[in-house]
Design a protein around this motif. Structure first.
Motif, PDB file in Angstrom:
ATOM      1  N   UNK A 196       6.749 -10.809   1.971  1.00 31.39           N
ATOM      2  CA  UNK A 196       7.669  -9.721   2.260  1.00 31.39           C
ATOM      3  C   UNK A 196       8.815  -9.811   1.271  1.00 31.39           C
ATOM      4  N   UNK A 197       9.003  -8.774   0.473  1.00 33.90           N
ATOM      5  CA  UNK A 197      10.115  -8.692  -0.472  1.00 33.90           C
ATOM      6  C   UNK A 197      11.194  -7.822   0.154  1.00 33.90           C
ATOM      7  N   UNK A 244      14.415  -5.813  -0.369  1.00 34.18           N
ATOM      8  CA  UNK A 244      15.238  -5.193  -1.395  1.00 34.18           C
ATOM      9  C   UNK A 244      14.403  -4.556  -2.480  1.00 34.18           C
ATOM     10  N   UNK A 245      14.618  -3.246  -2.702  1.00 31.30           N
ATOM     11  CA  UNK A 245      13.828  -2.502  -3.687  1.00 31.30           C
ATOM     12  C   UNK A 245      14.649  -2.196  -4.924  1.00 31.30           C
ATOM     13  N   UNK A 246      15.341  -3.219  -5.436  1.00 32.51           N
ATOM     14  CA  UNK A 246      15.953  -3.110  -6.744  1.00 32.51           C
ATOM     15  C   UNK A 246      14.947  -3.502  -7.809  1.00 32.51           C
ATOM     16  N   UNK A 247      15.409  -3.637  -9.038  1.00 32.62           N
ATOM     17  CA  UNK A 247      14.485  -3.936 -10.124  1.00 32.62           C
ATOM     18  C   UNK A 247      13.839  -5.306  -9.942  1.00 32.62           C
ATOM     19  N   UNK A 248      14.611  -6.319  -9.525  1.00 40.52           N
ATOM     20  CA  UNK A 248      14.049  -7.658  -9.336  1.00 40.52           C
ATOM     21  C   UNK A 248      13.003  -7.665  -8.233  1.00 40.52           C
ATOM     22  N   UNK A 249      13.302  -7.038  -7.106  1.00 35.26           N
ATOM     23  CA  UNK A 249      12.371  -7.028  -5.988  1.00 35.26           C
ATOM     24  C   UNK A 249      11.094  -6.270  -6.296  1.00 35.26           C
ATOM     25  N   UNK A 250      11.238  -5.098  -6.901  1.00 34.71           N
ATOM     26  CA  UNK A 250      10.058  -4.280  -7.187  1.00 34.71           C
ATOM     27  C   UNK A 250       9.185  -4.914  -8.262  1.00 34.71           C
ATOM     28  N   UNK A 286      12.788  -7.207  10.307  1.00 35.60           N
ATOM     29  CA  UNK A 286      12.173  -6.118  11.049  1.00 35.60           C
ATOM     30  C   UNK A 286      11.135  -6.630  12.028  1.00 35.60           C
ATOM     31  N   UNK A 287      10.778  -5.807  12.985  1.00 32.92           N
ATOM     32  CA  UNK A 287       9.801  -6.192  14.004  1.00 32.92           C
ATOM     33  C   UNK A 287       8.383  -5.786  13.628  1.00 32.92           C
ATOM     34  N   UNK A 288       8.266  -4.972  12.543  1.00 35.44           N
ATOM     35  CA  UNK A 288       6.953  -4.420  12.240  1.00 35.44           C
ATOM     36  C   UNK A 288       6.128  -5.319  11.322  1.00 35.44           C
ATOM     37  N   UNK A 289       6.777  -6.275  10.644  1.00 37.07           N
ATOM     38  CA  UNK A 289       6.066  -7.058   9.633  1.00 37.07           C
ATOM     39  C   UNK A 289       6.373  -8.539   9.761  1.00 37.07           C
ATOM     40  N   UNK A 290       5.333  -9.358   9.720  1.00 34.87           N
ATOM     41  CA  UNK A 290       5.467 -10.806   9.603  1.00 34.87           C
ATOM     42  C   UNK A 290       4.917 -11.216   8.257  1.00 34.87           C
ATOM     43  N   UNK A 291       5.484 -12.294   7.677  1.00 38.03           N
ATOM     44  CA  UNK A 291       5.064 -12.702   6.349  1.00 38.03           C
ATOM     45  C   UNK A 291       4.963 -14.217   6.254  1.00 38.03           C
ATOM     46  N   UNK A 292       4.042 -14.684   5.412  1.00 34.39           N
ATOM     47  CA  UNK A 292       3.936 -16.111   5.136  1.00 34.39           C
ATOM     48  C   UNK A 292       5.114 -16.581   4.285  1.00 34.39           C
ATOM     49  N   UNK A 293       5.674 -15.672   3.491  1.00 31.52           N
ATOM     50  CA  UNK A 293       6.731 -16.043   2.549  1.00 31.52           C
ATOM     51  C   UNK A 293       7.641 -14.836   2.355  1.00 31.52           C
ATOM     52  N   UNK A 294       8.945 -15.091   2.280  1.00 35.49           N
ATOM     53  CA  UNK A 294       9.916 -14.003   2.139  1.00 35.49           C
ATOM     54  C   UNK A 294      10.684 -14.168   0.833  1.00 35.49           C
ATOM     55  N   UNK A 295      10.831 -13.078   0.109  1.00 40.26           N
ATOM     56  CA  UNK A 295      11.590 -13.090  -1.143  1.00 40.26           C
ATOM     57  C   UNK A 295      12.825 -12.221  -0.966  1.00 40.26           C
ATOM     58  N   UNK A 296      13.982 -12.832  -1.128  1.00 45.94           N
ATOM     59  CA  UNK A 296      15.247 -12.120  -0.986  1.00 45.94           C
ATOM     60  C   UNK A 296      15.683 -11.514  -2.309  1.00 45.94           C
TER      61      UNK A 296
END
Length: 343
Positions: free
Chosen positions: A7-8, A10-16, A119-129
């Motif tokens: 799960x990323x 933030x939809x800035x340039x780094x995240x996208x 969020x409650x809709x998505x679970x992830x093995x790894x999160x990227x801030x």
């Protein structure tokens, strides 16, 4: 509830860019962004430097800028620096983000706007801030957070064609304490702004920007004016930017030049490293892989600029700034300025 590999946030340039690379590698990736539109809430000036232009193919860039003028508070006798190469181009960030979303989705990533974290809709093995200077992900993962920030404001608008592209930088602690005011006119658009330490501003930022516009010759708008701004981390790369639960990229990791506050080049490069480390870790389960994303080691690249940042912060009055320009006008001073601005 959906479960994804990554799960990323933030939809800035780094995240996208990180999301696209991970999706290209075959991982199941989702991007959540609290904004309802990527045309709003833009915080960057969109200045891309030569290193980025040489190494990456980027769309929606303005004309090349090869000329920089540095002004003391009096605006008299500016120091002019001219390069033989294309040193800067200013991007249309809304269009660049839109293209980055299309590229990420084409690779297989899910990009969800108006989606908060956690969020409650998505679970992830790894999160990227990738959620900016005041990262919520950093706090939830127990990673370092940015403490040294400056605050900026900028107006962007189209101009009538014909002006020679130039980057004007004004050092005036009465307007921009600890940083600069600027005008970037590439002949198509003008970016007029200032930034500095929030605890030293003598008036609200919009008022200071109006004062700057009244004291410095800026291009007249030939179309609608858009305003942007926000916090900018200038403490250098944070030390703890990765854990077995996730990592940080871009402004969230402090990946911004402490001196120039440029963050687009390091965000592109860090997103590549972040994607590589994340993929290897999730594939192998080996925690030692995460050691390759060591902020303490990577921050050494920022050491000199961090020291220069401290020096700039000491300039508290216009008299000191005027004296400093005596050094900038010497050949060694101009050589240092070129080294900082043209690399």
């Amino acid at each position: 509830m959906d479960t994804v590999d990554v799960l990323v946030v933030g939809a800035g340039l780094a995240g996208l860019n990180t999301a696209r690379l991970l999706a290209d590698a075959g991982l199941d990736v989702a991007v959540c962004e609290r904004r309802t539109s990527l045309e709003t809430g833009i915080r960057t000036t969109g200045i891309f430097v030569r290193r980025t232009l040489e190494d990456y193919e980027l769309p929606h860039l303005g004309p090349a800028v090869r000329r920089v003028l540095l002004y003391p508070p009096s605006h008299e006798k500016p120091v002019e620096l001219v390069s033989t190469r294309d040193e800067f181009r200013v991007g249309d960030m809304a269009a660049i983000y839109a293209q980055a979303v299309r590229d990420a989705e084409r690779a297989g990533a899910q990009v969800r706007l108006n989606a908060g974290y956690p969020g409650k809709a998505t679970r992830a093995r790894f999160t990227i801030g990738a959620d900016g200077a005041r990262s919520t992900v950093a706090r939830r993962l127990g990673l370092d957070v940015n403490r040294r920030l400056i605050t900026g404001i900028e107006e962007v608008y189209p101009v009538r064609t014909g002006s020679a592209p130039a980057f004007h930088c004004v050092v005036d602690p009465r307007l921009a304490p600890g940083y600069i005011a600027w005008v970037i006119d590439d002949g198509e658009h003008a970016h007029v702004g200032l930034a500095g330490r929030a605890d030293r501003f003598t008036a609200p930022l919009p008022q200071l920007l109006t004062r700057f516009r009244g004291s410095f010759p800026v291009p007249e708008p030939a179309g609608p004016v858009r305003r942007r701004g926000g916090p900018i981390p200038v403490g250098g790369l944070l030390r703890r930017i990765v854990s077995p639960r996730g990592l940080l990229v871009g402004d969230a990791a402090g990946a911004v030049s402490p001196l120039t506050a440029g963050g687009l080049d390091p965000c592109m490069r860090m997103s590549e490293l972040a994607a590589s480390v994340t993929f290897d870790y999730l594939r192998s389960g080996n925690r030692h892989v995460l050691e390759h994303y060591d902020g303490a080691a990577l921050r050494r690249r920022y050491l000199l600029r961090s020291q220069l940042r401290r020096g700039l912060s000491l300039v508290r009055g216009p008299g000191i700034a005027e004296l400093a320009f005596g050094l900038l006008r010497t050949p060694p001073g101009q050589a240092v300025a070129k080294k900082i601005l043209f690399t």
